[in-house]
Design an enzyme around this catalytic site. Structure first.
Site, short mmCIF file in Angstrom:
data_model
loop_
_atom_site.label_atom_id
_atom_site.label_comp_id
_atom_site.label_asym_id
_atom_site.label_seq_id
_atom_site.Cartn_x
_atom_site.Cartn_y
_atom_site.Cartn_z
N SER A 109 0.81 -1.22 0.00
CA SER A 109 0.00 0.00 0.00
C SER A 109 0.85 1.27 0.00
O SER A 109 1.98 1.28 0.47
CB SER A 109 -0.92 0.00 1.23
OG SER A 109 -0.15 -0.15 2.41
N GLN A 111 1.74 4.24 1.84
CA GLN A 111 1.66 4.30 3.30
C GLN A 111 2.71 5.23 3.87
O GLN A 111 3.62 5.69 3.18
CB GLN A 111 1.86 2.89 3.87
CG GLN A 111 3.19 2.26 3.48
CD GLN A 111 3.32 0.82 4.01
OE1 GLN A 111 4.16 0.55 4.86
NE2 GLN A 111 2.50 -0.10 3.50
N HIS A 113 4.46 5.92 8.13
CA HIS A 113 4.44 5.50 9.53
C HIS A 113 4.50 6.73 10.42
O HIS A 113 5.25 7.67 10.15
CB HIS A 113 5.61 4.56 9.82
CG HIS A 113 5.63 3.36 8.91
ND1 HIS A 113 4.60 2.45 8.87
CD2 HIS A 113 6.52 2.96 7.97
CE1 HIS A 113 4.88 1.53 7.96
NE2 HIS A 113 6.03 1.83 7.39
N LYS A 136 7.64 4.04 13.79
CA LYS A 136 8.09 2.89 13.01
C LYS A 136 9.00 3.32 11.86
O LYS A 136 8.70 3.06 10.69
CB LYS A 136 6.87 2.13 12.47
CG LYS A 136 7.20 0.74 11.92
CD LYS A 136 5.97 0.16 11.25
CE LYS A 136 6.28 -1.13 10.53
NZ LYS A 136 5.16 -1.59 9.70
N GLU A 138 11.97 2.80 9.32
CA GLU A 138 12.41 1.51 8.80
C GLU A 138 13.45 1.70 7.70
O GLU A 138 13.54 2.74 7.07
CB GLU A 138 11.22 0.68 8.30
CG GLU A 138 10.41 1.34 7.20
CD GLU A 138 9.10 0.63 6.92
OE1 GLU A 138 8.60 -0.12 7.78
OE2 GLU A 138 8.54 0.84 5.84
N HIS A 279 5.58 6.14 1.09
CA HIS A 279 6.33 5.13 0.36
C HIS A 279 5.44 3.93 0.04
O HIS A 279 4.35 3.79 0.61
CB HIS A 279 7.55 4.66 1.17
CG HIS A 279 7.21 4.03 2.49
ND1 HIS A 279 6.94 4.77 3.62
CD2 HIS A 279 7.08 2.73 2.87
CE1 HIS A 279 6.67 3.96 4.63
NE2 HIS A 279 6.74 2.71 4.19
N ARG A 298 -2.44 3.82 5.85
CA ARG A 298 -2.51 3.44 4.44
C ARG A 298 -3.55 4.30 3.69
O ARG A 298 -4.52 4.73 4.28
CB ARG A 298 -2.93 1.97 4.30
CG ARG A 298 -1.96 0.99 4.91
CD ARG A 298 -2.45 -0.45 4.75
NE ARG A 298 -1.50 -1.38 5.36
CZ ARG A 298 -1.54 -1.73 6.65
NH1 ARG A 298 -2.46 -1.23 7.45
NH2 ARG A 298 -0.64 -2.57 7.13
N LYS A 304 -6.81 -3.29 2.62
CA LYS A 304 -6.89 -3.08 4.08
C LYS A 304 -7.52 -1.73 4.42
O LYS A 304 -7.79 -0.91 3.54
CB LYS A 304 -5.48 -3.16 4.70
CG LYS A 304 -4.83 -4.53 4.61
CD LYS A 304 -3.48 -4.51 5.29
CE LYS A 304 -2.79 -5.87 5.20
NZ LYS A 304 -1.45 -5.85 5.79
#
Length: 424
Positions: A109, A111, A113, A136, A138, A279, A298, A304
């Site tokens: 997706s 998205q 964070h 989050k 990453e 991203h 998302r 989802k």
């Protein structure tokens, strides 16, 4: 009574999300099956993520029967000193990172964070969608060529697409498009440019489904016809657009390619994704490390729960070229075979280790942090005091703070390892 081992093998959880590569096409499946007594791989099943850590949704199992606790989370709770003094103090006796391998077949997706403040608010208000109150950040390190959308493109590129792709322009609307075009003249301040970009992106993401489907169908028909007649469709990212539309027909996320950088990492290259940065991973296999959280906002390319309003409000709207998204590694002093990926967050770092066939022994150095070591290629056995550990591709080793491990390069092959740790 013998002391419990402080270095031990883990049996790790696989997540079978629908976007994962199928069967043995998946690096996740190959590592998972070889690393743990030849588990059978089901040919048409997706193997999306291998989770190496103590997250409640995939707490790694300890295979050593000398150890009383059966999962890594429980072992750390009983032996918090294994984390290292600073890590214990700052992260309240928790392992601060989650280490993963990802194998992506279908796009993930669009998205972002949340940062810590937003994560706390979202978790309080919508705990069913945002399961914890942590940020989050990453980092992804490619194992195979790995393609993703990452951060906003430079404004002139977005304006170029608004001019070259009439369906995109129609969906954004004349007023929002003109404001963004005007902001490129160089007279606008950074705040004004970000405001114009936010206005444009929000106009697209909040457009009604009927308008989106209509414009996307027109664009896909036009690009498909050009493609069939042998015309170059690169000026409107035709190949990527058709791929995403085939995976998610009618989805607003297909238009996001005109806002976000398309980045292809070659094996060993990395990208870091900070809080509030848009991203989407598109295809390929990678190592991923992140703060120990499962919070994702998302807004497209997904079946989802989507939260368009939160996503559009939270983003940084910082525009920069794709090349700036590559995250560099630095050499590790006194280890010619190691490269350190050390992102601007305290929660995690990753060390990539590549030992050539000519080197028969390699010392995995002691750190002031617990770490998780994954062997991707080659085979190795360990020396005393951890004799008897046989590592094959997919083997995952937990190493307590201040412990080192001497590995024999058994078959004189290249050893490729990745080690997640917390270097405070």
């Amino acid at each position: 009574m013998m002391a419990e081992p402080r270095v031990f093998l883990l049996s790790c959880a696989v997540q079978d999300y629908a976007w994962g590569k199928l069967g043995n096409d998946s690096e996740v499946a190959r590592l998972w099956s070889r690393g743990d007594k030849e588990r059978p791989v089901v040919p048409d099943k997706p193997y999306a993520e291998l989770w190496m850590g103590a997250h409640p949704k995939g707490d790694a199992i300890i295979t050593d029967n000398q150890i009383a606790q059966k999962t890594l989370g429980k072992w750390i709770a009983a032996h918090p000193e294994c984390l290292g003094t600073k890590v214990r103090e700052i992260f309240h006796n928790q392992l601060p990172f989650l280490f993963k391998v990802l194998s992506v077949r279908l796009a993930l997706s669009i998205q972002a964070h949340p940062d810590k403040a937003l994560a706390k608010r979202l978790h309080t208000e919508f705990p069913q969608h945002y399961p914890d109150d942590n940020h989050k950040p990453e980092m992804a390190i490619a194992l195979t060529p790995f393609r993703g959308l990452c951060g906003f493109r430079p404004i002139p590129e977005i304006v170029g697409f608004l001019k070259a792709v009439p369906e995109f322009h129609t969906l954004i609307g004349k007023e929002a498009a003109e404001k963004l075009e005007t902001s490129v003249t160089g007279l606008s301040e950074g705040v004004e440019v970000r405001k114009a970009l936010k206005n444009c992106f929000t106009s697209m993401m909040q457009s009604n489904k009927k308008d989106c489907a209509e414009q996307l169908n027109l664009l896909v028909q036009r690009v498909s016809q050009q493609f069939k007649s042998g015309k170059d469709v690169s000026s409107c990212l035709g190949d990527l657009l058709l791929t995403l539309h085939s995976q998610f027909p009618g989805d607003i996320g297909c238009f996001a390619v005109y806002f976000l950088n398309v980045l292809t990492l070659q094996p060993g290259e990395a990208m870091f994704l900070g809080a509030n940065e848009p991203h989407a991973y598109l295809e390929g296999d990678c190592i991923e490390c992140m703060a120990c959280s499962d919070n994702t906002v998302r807004a497209g390319l997904t079946p989802k729960f989507i939260d368009v309003q939160t996503l559009c409000e939270m983003l940084t709207y910082t525009a920069a070229p794709a090349s700036t998204k590559l995250f560099p590694s630095t050499p590790v002093s006194e280890d010619p075979y190691a490269l350190l990926f050390n992102p601007p967050v305290p929660d995690f770092s990753v060390i990539k280790i590549e030992v050539p066939p000519s080197v028969s022994q390699y010392q995995v150095a002691a750190l002031d942090s617990a770490s998780i070591l994954l062997l991707v290629r080659g085979e190795a056995t360990s020396h005393v005091p951890y004799a008897g550990l046989h590592l094959t591709p997919g083997s995952v080793l937990f190493i307590s703070t201040n412990e080192s491990v001497l590995l024999n390069n058994d078959n004189s092959q290249t050893l490729l390892l990745f080690r997640a740790c917390c270097l405070l």
